[in-house]
Design an enzyme around this catalytic site. Sequence first.
Site, PDB file in Angstrom:
ATOM      1  N   GLY A 125     -23.833 -35.968 -12.747  1.00 49.39           N
ATOM      2  CA  GLY A 125     -23.125 -37.007 -12.017  1.00 49.39           C
ATOM      3  C   GLY A 125     -23.074 -38.360 -12.692  1.00 49.39           C
ATOM      4  O   GLY A 125     -22.522 -39.316 -12.135  1.00 49.39           O
TER       5      GLY A 125
ATOM      6  N   GLY B 227     -21.529 -38.949 -15.544  1.00 46.98           N
ATOM      7  CA  GLY B 227     -20.270 -39.107 -16.269  1.00 46.98           C
ATOM      8  C   GLY B 227     -20.274 -38.525 -17.666  1.00 46.98           C
ATOM      9  O   GLY B 227     -19.499 -38.962 -18.520  1.00 46.98           O
TER      10      GLY B 227
ATOM     11  N   THR C 159     -19.224 -35.537 -18.722  1.00 49.71           N
ATOM     12  CA  THR C 159     -17.953 -34.880 -19.034  1.00 49.71           C
ATOM     13  C   THR C 159     -16.849 -35.897 -19.264  1.00 49.71           C
ATOM     14  O   THR C 159     -16.063 -35.779 -20.209  1.00 49.71           O
ATOM     15  CB  THR C 159     -17.562 -33.908 -17.894  1.00 49.71           C
ATOM     16  OG1 THR C 159     -18.560 -32.892 -17.797  1.00 49.71           O
ATOM     17  CG2 THR C 159     -16.217 -33.260 -18.169  1.00 49.71           C
ATOM     18  N   SER C 160     -16.789 -36.912 -18.416  1.00 47.16           N
ATOM     19  CA  SER C 160     -15.762 -37.947 -18.568  1.00 47.16           C
ATOM     20  C   SER C 160     -15.898 -38.653 -19.907  1.00 47.16           C
ATOM     21  O   SER C 160     -14.907 -38.874 -20.617  1.00 47.16           O
ATOM     22  CB  SER C 160     -15.868 -38.967 -17.426  1.00 47.16           C
ATOM     23  OG  SER C 160     -15.662 -38.356 -16.180  1.00 47.16           O
TER      24      SER C 160
ATOM     25  N   ASP D 192     -21.229 -27.073 -19.219  1.00 47.10           N
ATOM     26  CA  ASP D 192     -21.683 -27.614 -17.937  1.00 47.10           C
ATOM     27  C   ASP D 192     -21.364 -26.618 -16.820  1.00 47.10           C
ATOM     28  O   ASP D 192     -20.203 -26.251 -16.639  1.00 47.10           O
ATOM     29  CB  ASP D 192     -20.980 -28.947 -17.670  1.00 47.10           C
ATOM     30  CG  ASP D 192     -21.566 -29.676 -16.473  1.00 47.10           C
ATOM     31  OD1 ASP D 192     -22.257 -29.030 -15.672  1.00 47.10           O
ATOM     32  OD2 ASP D 192     -21.329 -30.888 -16.348  1.00 47.10           O
TER      33      ASP D 192
ATOM     34  N   THR E 102     -19.836 -33.826  -9.283  1.00 48.41           N
ATOM     35  CA  THR E 102     -21.014 -33.141  -9.835  1.00 48.41           C
ATOM     36  C   THR E 102     -22.159 -33.029  -8.837  1.00 48.41           C
ATOM     37  O   THR E 102     -22.739 -31.945  -8.691  1.00 48.41           O
ATOM     38  CB  THR E 102     -21.468 -33.834 -11.135  1.00 48.41           C
ATOM     39  OG1 THR E 102     -20.402 -33.799 -12.079  1.00 48.41           O
ATOM     40  CG2 THR E 102     -22.678 -33.133 -11.724  1.00 48.41           C
TER      41      THR E 102
END
Length: 584
Positions: A22, A24, A26-27, A49, A503
Amino acid sequence: MELYKPTHIELTKYFFFTGKGGVGKTSAACATAVNLADGGKTVMLISTDPASNLQDVFGVELDNKGTLISTVPGLTVVNLDPIEVSREYKEKVIGPYKGLLPEAAIASMEEQLSGSCTVEIAAFNEFSHYLTDEAIKDKYDHVIFDTAPTGHTLRMLQLPSAWSNFISENTHGASCLGQLSGLEENKQMYKNAVETLAKPSMTTVILVARPEKTPLLEAKRASEELKDIGINNQTIIINGVMDLDNPEDEVALNLCNKQQQALQNMPDYLHSLPTYYIPLRAYNVYGVDNIRKMLTADHVSAPESTATLNKVDSLTDLIRDLFTTHKKVIFTMGKGGVGKTTLAATIALGLTRMGTKVHLTTTDPAHHLKFLLDSSQNLKISHIDEAQELAKYKEEVLSKARESVGDADLAYIEEDLRSPCTQEIAVFRAFADIVEQADEDQVIVIDTAPTGHTLLLLDATQSYHKEIQKSQGDIPESVKRLLPRLRDATETEVVIVTLPEATPVHEAMRLSEDLERAGIHSKWWVVNSSLYLTNTKSPLLKAKSQSEVEWINKVVAISLDHTVLIKWHGTELKGNSLLDIIKG
């Protein structure tokens, strides 16, 4: 602290993004990949992930072979499903034993291989191919991995005893023992992969955190673990730092102050790392346009959403239900940083106000819980020293192991004891003694519950302990009595706590599935720290609050309309002010 731009950091061949769920990861990984590809580089982005939403992010179907992204020339995306990979891997390990060992042994082995460590090792098994493949190395300027292995996993892979007969003969004893038993043929590939990870000229590990206490502490722990095995090529990105866009908005001002306080108190250890930040974004990072915007100045604008919030309950409804159904053992459960401790304290306070005697216990530092609440006639507060319980348990296991194994295998057991499951088991034994006190006159409220996987490990071990020689410590009678009690829905309630974001919700869903496998009842979910309920006037926060609706509604559906929504609070609540949470 400098604004994060990929071109501002030293560009190595490989990048690994790691951090708590959570924050970030992946972002940040996607934005880095797109930014580099837009700059003319050839890039491969690989996700391992379990909560990956890469298909939504790029708006195309992805597979484990590699998909060219037409809107980003030069970018290839690989989406590895670690759950599927771990399922295949588990079958490969257990398959040869089916029909040869008793069913109890097979069930124990299957649960042994159902934990997060197995998922991580199975994923590492997959992306090691990409990390050591010379053709990929020659074809791409940069290879970016979303979700890096932990230091614990890497140390396990490095231990020589991981390839000994000890593993194949003891796949059902300690908390994470056995995950490596099917990997002998990949020994050299792992060695090469770990060596590449440790080369500063080849690899950069990017720790992603948020400007909050818990994620920053997690980043410190991860950094120390990696440095322990020689991976010093680290950078940290603080994601979601807010610029004050409306000084008159109390919510925005409180959020800025809270973030700045967390950053000022950031562990000294992290100050030695190159540090960058990404501003808080109002929008979900879906679609290539939003990915490109993430590393630009445009962080406020977000598409208008017409989504409406489904019916949610109040914390008063939850506490009243616990009271009227006469629950005797109440756990708050969720990932770190979602607010379990505060919620447990609030539930305990609410029950005492209804005339119930409560024993509230936690592994959180004692001074913190006492800061939240004081003991009273109806409320007893205790603290379980996690470090002390873990040290006691480790020594018990190692003393027993020293009687029968050599130094090489002992080193593996020592590493195995670093796993999250071991910590849960050690602490849970202390919890079991407290839960024995639950009766008609006293309710036990416990902050930090064991996962369903850990409960199943304990159950499998106790049911099979006469048939196998274990390296694990003996299971106390209090734990043996506790497991059936926890499965009794008339006595026990697990309250699952999460945040209104992708997430944390996905992680909470996996925790829920673990509990279901363990036969543990869970009726209530709590979505904590909602900006949606704050009525903020900040354009940024108002847009961000609207993006929460999708995830709150998802939890409402999962919980069958038993979801409590709690608004974000800018200050730490304590004592009677905890009642503000109950009031909403």
